[in-house]
Scaffold this active site. Structure first.
Site, mmCIF file in Angstrom:
data_model
loop_
_atom_site.group_PDB
_atom_site.id
_atom_site.type_symbol
_atom_site.label_atom_id
_atom_site.label_comp_id
_atom_site.label_asym_id
_atom_site.label_seq_id
_atom_site.Cartn_x
_atom_site.Cartn_y
_atom_site.Cartn_z
ATOM 1 N N GLY A 8 34.982 47.797 45.780
ATOM 2 C CA GLY A 8 36.010 47.888 44.736
ATOM 3 C C GLY A 8 35.968 49.237 44.037
ATOM 4 O O GLY A 8 35.974 49.319 42.815
ATOM 5 N N SER A 10 38.221 51.683 44.272
ATOM 6 C CA SER A 10 39.514 52.400 44.188
ATOM 7 C C SER A 10 40.016 52.546 42.762
ATOM 8 O O SER A 10 40.734 53.497 42.443
ATOM 9 C CB SER A 10 40.566 51.660 45.022
ATOM 10 O OG SER A 10 40.694 50.324 44.577
ATOM 11 N N ARG A 11 39.655 51.590 41.902
ATOM 12 C CA ARG A 11 40.203 51.577 40.532
ATOM 13 C C ARG A 11 39.098 51.215 39.548
ATOM 14 O O ARG A 11 38.015 50.782 39.925
ATOM 15 C CB ARG A 11 41.305 50.513 40.407
ATOM 16 C CG ARG A 11 42.468 50.697 41.334
ATOM 17 C CD ARG A 11 43.567 49.681 41.088
ATOM 18 N NE ARG A 11 43.247 48.332 41.557
ATOM 19 C CZ ARG A 11 42.983 47.293 40.776
ATOM 20 N NH1 ARG A 11 42.996 47.424 39.466
ATOM 21 N NH2 ARG A 11 42.710 46.103 41.288
ATOM 22 N N VAL A 60 35.496 41.824 50.375
ATOM 23 C CA VAL A 60 34.063 41.500 50.320
ATOM 24 C C VAL A 60 33.771 40.016 50.519
ATOM 25 O O VAL A 60 32.641 39.652 50.829
ATOM 26 C CB VAL A 60 33.392 41.990 49.006
ATOM 27 C CG1 VAL A 60 33.380 43.502 48.919
ATOM 28 C CG2 VAL A 60 34.037 41.359 47.776
ATOM 29 N N ASN A 86 30.384 45.981 43.068
ATOM 30 C CA ASN A 86 31.244 46.087 41.890
ATOM 31 C C ASN A 86 32.528 45.257 42.002
ATOM 32 O O ASN A 86 33.063 44.836 40.975
ATOM 33 C CB ASN A 86 31.602 47.575 41.689
ATOM 34 C CG ASN A 86 32.765 47.763 40.743
ATOM 35 O OD1 ASN A 86 32.614 47.694 39.527
ATOM 36 N ND2 ASN A 86 33.961 47.980 41.300
ATOM 37 N N SER A 138 28.326 40.642 34.245
ATOM 38 C CA SER A 138 29.105 40.718 33.004
ATOM 39 C C SER A 138 28.303 40.037 31.900
ATOM 40 O O SER A 138 27.529 39.107 32.169
ATOM 41 C CB SER A 138 30.428 39.961 33.167
ATOM 42 O OG SER A 138 31.031 39.762 31.896
ATOM 43 N N TYR A 151 34.503 32.563 36.330
ATOM 44 C CA TYR A 151 34.019 33.956 36.268
ATOM 45 C C TYR A 151 32.585 34.010 35.733
ATOM 46 O O TYR A 151 31.711 34.670 36.306
ATOM 47 C CB TYR A 151 34.975 34.741 35.375
ATOM 48 C CG TYR A 151 34.662 36.212 35.226
ATOM 49 C CD1 TYR A 151 34.962 37.118 36.242
ATOM 50 C CD2 TYR A 151 34.099 36.700 34.051
ATOM 51 C CE1 TYR A 151 34.695 38.474 36.089
ATOM 52 C CE2 TYR A 151 33.827 38.054 33.890
ATOM 53 C CZ TYR A 151 34.129 38.939 34.913
ATOM 54 O OH TYR A 151 33.875 40.282 34.750
ATOM 55 N N ALA A 153 30.339 31.688 35.721
ATOM 56 C CA ALA A 153 29.403 31.104 36.703
ATOM 57 C C ALA A 153 29.117 32.109 37.812
ATOM 58 O O ALA A 153 27.967 32.264 38.245
ATOM 59 C CB ALA A 153 29.978 29.815 37.275
ATOM 60 N N LYS A 155 29.177 35.344 37.592
ATOM 61 C CA LYS A 155 28.383 36.466 37.066
ATOM 62 C C LYS A 155 26.959 36.018 36.723
ATOM 63 O O LYS A 155 26.016 36.801 36.850
ATOM 64 C CB LYS A 155 29.084 37.075 35.848
ATOM 65 C CG LYS A 155 30.435 37.717 36.188
ATOM 66 C CD LYS A 155 30.284 38.841 37.201
ATOM 67 C CE LYS A 155 31.542 39.659 37.384
ATOM 68 N NZ LYS A 155 31.376 40.750 38.355
ATOM 69 N N ILE A 184 35.321 46.405 28.688
ATOM 70 C CA ILE A 184 35.551 47.771 29.186
ATOM 71 C C ILE A 184 37.050 47.941 29.439
ATOM 72 O O ILE A 184 37.690 47.049 30.022
ATOM 73 C CB ILE A 184 34.767 48.018 30.502
ATOM 74 C CG1 ILE A 184 33.285 47.618 30.356
ATOM 75 C CG2 ILE A 184 34.915 49.462 30.965
ATOM 76 C CD1 ILE A 184 32.472 48.370 29.326
HETATM 77 P P1 NAP Z 1 39.608 46.295 38.229
HETATM 78 O O1 NAP Z 1 40.087 47.442 37.414
HETATM 79 O O2 NAP Z 1 40.467 45.099 38.400
HETATM 80 O O3 NAP Z 1 39.181 46.846 39.696
HETATM 81 C C1 NAP Z 1 38.656 45.963 40.642
HETATM 82 C C2 NAP Z 1 38.335 46.712 41.922
HETATM 83 O O4 NAP Z 1 37.839 45.770 42.900
HETATM 84 C C3 NAP Z 1 39.542 47.366 42.553
HETATM 85 O O5 NAP Z 1 39.135 48.533 43.220
HETATM 86 C C4 NAP Z 1 40.003 46.315 43.560
HETATM 87 O O6 NAP Z 1 40.788 46.925 44.577
HETATM 88 C C5 NAP Z 1 38.655 45.789 44.070
HETATM 89 N N1 NAP Z 1 38.651 44.449 44.632
HETATM 90 C C6 NAP Z 1 39.111 43.294 44.055
HETATM 91 N N2 NAP Z 1 38.893 42.251 44.882
HETATM 92 C C7 NAP Z 1 38.269 42.743 45.983
HETATM 93 C C8 NAP Z 1 37.778 42.157 47.199
HETATM 94 N N3 NAP Z 1 37.882 40.851 47.454
HETATM 95 N N4 NAP Z 1 37.198 42.980 48.122
HETATM 96 C C9 NAP Z 1 37.092 44.314 47.898
HETATM 97 N N5 NAP Z 1 37.529 44.912 46.775
HETATM 98 C C10 NAP Z 1 38.121 44.141 45.833
HETATM 99 O O7 NAP Z 1 38.224 45.736 37.675
HETATM 100 P P2 NAP Z 1 37.144 46.441 36.698
HETATM 101 O O8 NAP Z 1 37.490 46.095 35.305
HETATM 102 O O9 NAP Z 1 36.936 47.841 37.100
HETATM 103 O O10 NAP Z 1 35.853 45.569 37.075
HETATM 104 C C11 NAP Z 1 34.872 46.027 38.008
HETATM 105 C C12 NAP Z 1 33.700 45.080 37.954
HETATM 106 O O11 NAP Z 1 33.162 45.075 36.620
HETATM 107 C C13 NAP Z 1 34.035 43.635 38.268
HETATM 108 O O12 NAP Z 1 32.980 43.032 38.992
HETATM 109 C C14 NAP Z 1 34.160 42.997 36.898
HETATM 110 O O13 NAP Z 1 33.917 41.614 36.938
HETATM 111 C C15 NAP Z 1 33.085 43.742 36.149
HETATM 112 N N6 NAP Z 1 33.256 43.725 34.692
HETATM 113 C C16 NAP Z 1 34.367 44.261 34.112
HETATM 114 C C17 NAP Z 1 34.489 44.211 32.731
HETATM 115 C C18 NAP Z 1 35.674 44.792 32.005
HETATM 116 O O14 NAP Z 1 35.732 44.629 30.770
HETATM 117 N N7 NAP Z 1 36.603 45.458 32.668
HETATM 118 C C19 NAP Z 1 33.503 43.589 31.973
HETATM 119 C C20 NAP Z 1 32.384 43.052 32.596
HETATM 120 C C21 NAP Z 1 32.274 43.127 33.963
HETATM 121 P P3 NAP Z 1 42.113 46.173 45.171
HETATM 122 O O15 NAP Z 1 42.883 45.657 44.018
HETATM 123 O O16 NAP Z 1 42.827 47.174 46.001
HETATM 124 O O17 NAP Z 1 41.508 45.103 46.002
#
Ligand code: NAP
Length: 242
Positions: A8, A10-11, A60, A86, A138, A151, A153, A155, A184
């Site tokens: 993950g 890309s973003r 994944v 990630n 998380s 979610y 569960a 994490k 975040i």
């Molecule tokens: P995001 O902006 O939604 O980005 C998610 C990334 O994962 C994207 O690159 C997406 O690409 C990829 N992805 C999603 N499903 C996938 C799959 N099945 N296989 C491969 N790639 C996949 O999310 P984020 O906020 O950066 O979160 C990243 C991580 O941090 C996650 O594990 C999230 O649970 C954790 N986290 C985030 C926060 C927060 O506040 N943002 C807080 C705690 C934990 P595509 O869409 O092209 O698949």
């Protein structure tokens, strides 16, 4: 040159993790599932730092996708030294209204995905008797959160997974740690209603939301040699969220 694989990438958080590791000299492979434009743009940004980037469309939650991803990374750059699990999704809702698909999609991506990716890189790491695995969990996996039982569960499971794999492979020189972000600012949290965001902000000691850089800096620490005696830990990056 060192080699890192970020799922993950890309973003959001994964993109900044990938860019930070690129600046530190790692060749980068990352995967994504849907947003091709974001992936190509991130790959181009990574290459501007002077290293090589490989973007692979791979889900994944699908073990054969993961094995092909890891093989592609290895063929391009050699054995993987750093894995950042990630990739993650949310499908929020109250438990009584949560469908079987909402439960399995979240568990399959957030938890099973980490099993598949970790299994696939362990051989390389065991052979070189060195490796860093960083799981992005998380704070919700520690505290729980209404509306996020699936979610939370997944994490919490990732934390148990981290601690177990750290014990299993510590003797092979492999460090396994987790980073637990709070709130975040990414596309994942963008969709939350303003009042929910304000409630979170009140609970954060530093009185600001986190940035992907805040998380990526801790990942860089765990990926490099400065954390060589750290394993089985969960580092919270929450700005002091209560
Ligand atoms: P995001 O902006 O939604 O980005 C998610 C990334 O994962 C994207 O690159 C997406 O690409 C990829 N992805 C999603 N499903 C996938 C799959 N099945 N296989 C491969 N790639 C996949 O999310 P984020 O906020 O950066 O979160 C990243 C991580 O941090 C996650 O594990 C999230 O649970 C954790 N986290 C985030 C926060 C927060 O506040 N943002 C807080 C705690 C934990 P595509 O869409 O092209 O698949």
């Amino acid at each position: 040159m060192s080699v890192a694989l970020i799922t993950g990438g890309s973003r959001g958080i994964g993109r900044v993790v990938a860019l930070n590791l690129a600046k530190e000299g790692y060749n980068i492979t990352f995967c994504y599932t849907s947003n091709e434009t974001a992936a190509q743009e991130t790959a181009a940004e990574i290459e501007k730092t002077g290293v090589k980037a490989l973007a692979v469309k791979a889900d994944v939650s699908n073990e054969s996708d993961v094995n092909a991803l890891v093989q592609a990374a290895r063929d391009a750059f050699g054995p993987i030294e750093v894995l950042v699990n990630n990739a993650g999704i949310t499908r929020d809702g109250l438990l009584l209204r949560m469908s079987e698909k909402d439960i399995s999609d979240v568990l399959d991506t957030n938890l099973k995905g980490a099993f598949f990716c970790t299994k696939a890189v362990l051989k390389d790491m065991m052979k070189s008797r060195y490796g860093k695995i960083i799981n992005i969990t998380s704070i919700v996996g520690v505290t729980g959160n209404a509306g996020q039982s699936n979610y939370a569960a997944s994490k919490a499971g990732l934390i148990g997974f981290t601690k177990s794999v750290a014990k299993e492979y510590g003797s092979k020189g492999i460090c396994v740690n987790a980073v637990a972000p709070g709130f975040i600012e990414t596309e994942m949290t963008e969709k939350l209603p303003e009042e929910v965001k304000n409630t979170y902000l009140e609970r954060i000691s530093l009185k600001r939301f986190g940035t992907p850089e805040d998380v990526a800096n801790v990942v860089s620490f765990l990926a490099g040699h400065k954390s060589d005696y750290v394993t089985g830990q969960v580092i919270e990056v929450t700005g002091g969220m209560q």
